[in-house]
Design a protein around this motif. Structure first.
Motif, PDB file in Angstrom:
ATOM      1  N   PHE A   3      84.599  95.798  35.110  1.00 58.31           N
ATOM      2  CA  PHE A   3      83.586  96.597  35.214  1.00 58.31           C
ATOM      3  C   PHE A   3      83.603  97.672  36.121  1.00 58.31           C
ATOM      4  O   PHE A   3      83.997  97.145  37.406  1.00 58.31           O
ATOM      5  N   THR A   4      83.391  99.052  35.934  1.00 55.52           N
ATOM      6  CA  THR A   4      83.466  99.935  36.949  1.00 55.52           C
ATOM      7  C   THR A   4      81.930 100.293  37.238  1.00 55.52           C
ATOM      8  O   THR A   4      81.627 100.905  38.475  1.00 55.52           O
ATOM      9  N   ARG A   5      80.841 100.362  36.244  1.00 58.84           N
ATOM     10  CA  ARG A   5      79.756 100.938  36.792  1.00 58.84           C
ATOM     11  C   ARG A   5      78.867  99.667  36.833  1.00 58.84           C
ATOM     12  O   ARG A   5      78.657  98.536  35.862  1.00 58.84           O
ATOM     13  N   PHE A   6      78.356  99.757  38.084  1.00 56.52           N
ATOM     14  CA  PHE A   6      77.382  98.388  38.306  1.00 56.52           C
ATOM     15  C   PHE A   6      75.852  98.786  38.469  1.00 56.52           C
ATOM     16  O   PHE A   6      75.643 100.083  38.809  1.00 56.52           O
ATOM     17  N   MET A   7      75.006  97.842  38.296  1.00 56.82           N
ATOM     18  CA  MET A   7      73.678  98.079  38.392  1.00 56.82           C
ATOM     19  C   MET A   7      73.456  97.794  40.094  1.00 56.82           C
ATOM     20  O   MET A   7      73.706  96.810  40.404  1.00 56.82           O
TER      21      MET A   7
ATOM     22  N   PHE B 152      75.563  94.120  40.173  1.00 52.94           N
ATOM     23  CA  PHE B 152      75.957  93.430  39.073  1.00 52.94           C
ATOM     24  C   PHE B 152      76.134  94.385  38.015  1.00 52.94           C
ATOM     25  O   PHE B 152      75.512  95.545  37.829  1.00 52.94           O
ATOM     26  N   PRO B 153      77.099  94.227  37.012  1.00 49.22           N
ATOM     27  CA  PRO B 153      77.305  94.837  35.787  1.00 49.22           C
ATOM     28  C   PRO B 153      76.285  94.809  34.687  1.00 49.22           C
ATOM     29  O   PRO B 153      75.548  93.593  34.784  1.00 49.22           O
ATOM     30  N   TYR B 181      80.575  97.439  25.387  1.00 53.24           N
ATOM     31  CA  TYR B 181      81.194  97.455  26.603  1.00 53.24           C
ATOM     32  C   TYR B 181      80.930  98.988  26.976  1.00 53.24           C
ATOM     33  O   TYR B 181      81.632  99.820  26.376  1.00 53.24           O
ATOM     34  N   GLY B 183      81.258 100.016  30.268  1.00 54.26           N
ATOM     35  CA  GLY B 183      81.824 100.067  31.621  1.00 54.26           C
ATOM     36  C   GLY B 183      80.865  99.240  32.833  1.00 54.26           C
ATOM     37  O   GLY B 183      81.194  99.338  33.930  1.00 54.26           O
TER      38      GLY B 183
END
Lengths: 131, 183
Positions: A3-7, B152-153, B181, B183
């Protein structure tokens, strides 16, 4: 799948649903596993400071450095420095959204013009392919 | 209590009826969480006659005012002490919620008690609420979200099947597996 986009605080998100659909906003604080606090900033994107569910937003690649629960003015300052609006307009995602919007708003005459332009393009390509 | 939904916070002030021997009886104030002022006043009498010799017929409500959250733009941790009836007894409980308003946290409480313990709103009595500092949180779930570098993703994003679709046939069958998915 990495994952490259994080919250996270500072993540720029696109609102997908609701009255603010299609607008960008910045994550200013995380409430819990289902919702976060976002802020436009209101003067730039028109999104007021509010809590929004993750199901209504999409994460973008943009991230700005702001403190947790930063004031709208501070978010605005960093946003302007990084020129997020400009960078967003340049992405193909934003361009696709814009072209979709344009397509939906075409009048009958516009659609006629599109048809004519497509025919002209096809004629040029056919001539090139024949040669 | 009826269906909980979004709770509001009311300050209800009431006292015993004034009469010749006691022309100025002591007034009592309660903070009640209820969906509307009618239920708030009813709950006021429910509690008052448990604590004091006072009931709706022998007393009067002086004031019922909705309390509005002072700062609804920042996330806070709320600790709520409650007492609830289960099928076989009544218990005390302490729960923590993260929310922007106290009434939001209380609404979350009612939903969570219903979901996890099948407790109906009528069986829940809120004893005390307070804002808890990040360091003093006791429950694991809200503890995960405090701090400056929470990250967090959003994995396995399942789209709402109904969103944007017009016909049932539009969402029942599709030729492509949806992508989850982003990203």
């Amino acid at each position: 799948m990495t994952f490259t986009r994080f919250m996270q605080v500072g993540r720029i998100v696109l609102i997908n649903y609701g009255p603010e659909e299609g607008k960008l906003a910045t994550v200013v604080d995380i409430v819990d596993q289902n919702k976060c606090l976002i802020d436009g900033p209101a003067d730039i994107t028109g999104v007021e400071r509010q809590v929004i569910s993750y199901t209504r937003i999409a994460l973008t690649d943009f991230l700005i450095k702001i403190d947790k629960n930063a004031k709208s003015k501070d978010v605005e300052k960093v946003w302007e420095e990084e020129d997020i609006s400009g960078k967003w307009e340049a992405t193909s995602w934003a361009k696709k959204l814009a072209s979709r919007k344009r397509r939906v708003s075409l009048s009958d005459f516009d659609r006629f013009k599109v048809m004519v332009a497509k025919k002209q393009k096809a004629a040029i390509i056919a001539k090139k392919m024949a040669a | 209590m009826t269906v909980a939904g979004m709770m509001k916070q009311f300050q209800v002030v009431g006292r015993h009826m004034a009469n010749v021997e006691h022309p100025n009886p002591e007034a009592y104030r309660m903070i009640i969480f209820a969906p509307n002022p009618v239920i708030a006043k009813s709950k006021f009498w429910y509690y008052m006659h448990q604590f004091r010799k006072m009931k709706k017929t022998t007393g009067e409500i002086l004031d019922c005012v909705e309390l509005v959250e002072k700062d609804s733009q920042s996330v806070k941790n709320y600790g709520i002490w409650l007492r609830y009836d289960s099928r076989s007894g009544t218990h005390n409980m302490y729960r923590e919620f993260r929310d922007v308003k106290l009434t939001g946290a209380v609404s979350q409480l009612y939903d969570e008690m219903a979901g996890r313990h099948r407790t109906r709103p009528r069986s829940i009595r809120i004893i005390r609420t307070s804002i808890v500092a990040d360091e003093d949180l006791k429950r694991l779930n809200p503890m995960q979200y405090v701090g400056d570098d929470v990250k967090f993703p959003l994995p396995h994003r399942v789209a709402s099947g109904k969103r944007g679709q017009k016909a049932l046939s539009a969402r029942t069958y599709t030729k492509n597996r949806p992508t989850t998915y982003f990203g």
